[in-house]
Design a protein around this motif. Structure first.
Motif, short mmCIF file in Angstrom:
data_model
loop_
_atom_site.label_atom_id
_atom_site.label_comp_id
_atom_site.label_asym_id
_atom_site.label_seq_id
_atom_site.Cartn_x
_atom_site.Cartn_y
_atom_site.Cartn_z
N GLY A 39 -6.85 -2.94 7.75
CA GLY A 39 -7.00 -1.72 6.96
C GLY A 39 -7.98 -0.71 7.51
N VAL B 65 0.83 -1.21 0.00
CA VAL B 65 0.00 0.00 0.00
C VAL B 65 0.87 1.26 0.00
CG1 VAL B 65 -0.32 0.13 2.54
CG2 VAL B 65 -2.09 1.04 1.00
N VAL C 88 -1.83 1.35 5.94
CA VAL C 88 -3.04 1.87 5.28
C VAL C 88 -3.40 3.24 5.84
CG1 VAL C 88 -5.52 1.51 5.02
CG2 VAL C 88 -3.95 -0.41 4.68
N LYS D 67 -12.52 1.94 6.27
CA LYS D 67 -11.86 0.63 6.22
C LYS D 67 -11.49 0.38 4.77
CE LYS D 67 -12.39 -4.20 7.61
NZ LYS D 67 -11.64 -4.78 6.50
N CYS D 68 -10.23 -0.03 4.60
CA CYS D 68 -9.70 -0.20 3.26
C CYS D 68 -9.24 -1.64 3.08
CB CYS D 68 -8.52 0.77 3.09
SG CYS D 68 -7.59 0.50 1.61
N GLU D 69 -9.86 -2.36 2.17
CA GLU D 69 -9.52 -3.77 1.94
C GLU D 69 -8.51 -3.85 0.80
OE1 GLU D 69 -13.25 -5.93 1.85
OE2 GLU D 69 -13.54 -5.29 3.94
N CYS D 70 -7.25 -4.09 1.17
CA CYS D 70 -6.16 -3.96 0.20
C CYS D 70 -6.23 -4.98 -0.93
CB CYS D 70 -4.82 -4.03 0.91
SG CYS D 70 -4.40 -2.49 1.76
N SER E 110 0.37 -6.04 2.83
CA SER E 110 -0.82 -5.17 2.89
C SER E 110 -2.11 -5.94 2.64
CB SER E 110 -0.70 -4.05 1.83
OG SER E 110 0.45 -3.27 2.05
#
Length: 338
Positions: free
Chosen positions: A49, A13, A311, A140-143, A44
């Motif tokens: 995340g 990321v 993240v 929330k970031c889902e890599c 990542s």
């Protein structure tokens, strides 16, 4: 005019955020991402995340605030756009709870997330072992979705991608004019940085669609993060531990700790287990240096050592790295100036 050749080492990321920032802002540069591993095989990819931060001891708080705000605003804009499902970025609300009242009840990032407040006594009744809590909405970031999305954005900006292992910066001396090092734990070898160390993290993905709020214990070891397709439960923070195999004892401990916070997890089906090594350092290293490589003097911009907060601050540190690359270009011989 000769194009300045920039290489970004690392496809996690931090690497792809940095590469996108450079490729979009400096179209006269030719930018290549070079890495041994790409999604879905990066550290990542397994990250929960969710965006909030720890405080690094030796970096001015103003700089940390900027890293967080720039990253949060970037992710929030995607979460509120039509790209949200493709990029794997969503809003997430929930609680961070503490067994003891923390010294700082309002962390430095509390102004940037949405609706930050102290939990009421009524809300805390749900967690009888905890005495204090914070409620807020973050991103929330889902890599596993975000990294391919960033890669596509990078390619659209003219970026190139190459998969191979780099054993030393010497290998790059003839092919590139600026090296941007986002190699995480790889910096132990590539930058000779002995202060980088792994913090082993193990998480499970479970099927529990009824859960819609995150819960994180303030010690950072136990957490439940509902995502788009599954719920991530964890975890471990094992410093200096290089094991990449799933540990059954850790799995049992994670399920037990998470079920004590959220009893309904006893009914959840385990979908997968994952282990990753966070690239940790006392402070992230975001700075430039000049190195001699096979008779050439080359600028190297470092951006690594984010630990478990990749993240959370990747976009902010990427913008800093972009600024450092701009400085490098200004100092180059006249014909290479942009």
């Amino acid at each position: 005019m000769k194009r300045v050749r920039v290489v970004v080492l690392g496809a996690g990321v931090v690497g792809f955020s940095t590469a996108v920032c450079i490729a979009e802002a400096l179209p006269l540069c030719s930018v290549t991402v070079l890495a041994e591993r790409f999604s879905p095989d990066t550290t990542s990819d397994g990250a929960a995340g969710i965006a909030f931060a720890a405080e690094f001891p030796d970096i001015p708080l103003e700089r940390q605030r900027r890293w967080f705000k720039d990253s949060f605003d970037h992710l929030l804009a995607i979460a509120q756009s039509q790209d949200s499902p493709d990029a794997g970025i969503m809003l997430s609300s929930g609680w961070q709870i503490f067994k003891e009242v923390p010294a700082r009840k309002k962390p430095f990032w509390s102004d940037f997330v949405i609706g930050f407040r102290t939990m009421t006594d009524g809300e805390l009744k749900r967690f009888p072992d905890h005495r204090f809590g914070q409620a807020f909405t973050t991103v929330k970031c889902e890599c596993s979705s975000y990294l391919p999305w960033l890669e596509e954005r990078f390619r659209k900006a003219g970026g190139q991608v190459e998969q191979r292992k780099v054993n030393s910066l010497q290998e790059l001396s003839n092919s590139f004019d600026v090296i941007v090092n986002c190699s995480g734990l790889g910096s132990k070898v590539l930058a000779g940085d002995t202060s980088v160390y792994p913090v082993r993290g193990q998480v499970l993905k479970v099927e529990a669609p009824w859960l819609t709020h995150f819960i994180r214990d303030g010690d950072g070891k136990t957490y439940i993060y509902p995502g788009m397709h599954s719920v991530t439960v964890g975890g471990t923070r094992q410093e200096g531990d290089w094991r990449l195999r799933v540990d059954q004892g850790d799995t049992e401990s994670i399920l037990e700790r998470c079920s004590s916070l959220e009893p309904s997890l006893k009914k959840a089906k385990v979908l997968s287990q994952w282990v990753g090594l966070r690239p940790s350092r006392r402070n992230p290293r975001v700075e430039r240096e000049t190195v001699q490589l096979q008779g050439r003097t080359l600028p190297v911009v470092h951006n690594y050592g984010h630990g478990g907060w990749g993240v959370t601050i990747a976009w902010g540190t990427a913008l800093d790295a972009l600024g450092l690359v701009r400085q490098c270009l200004k100092e180059m011989p006249h014909q290479a100036k942009l």
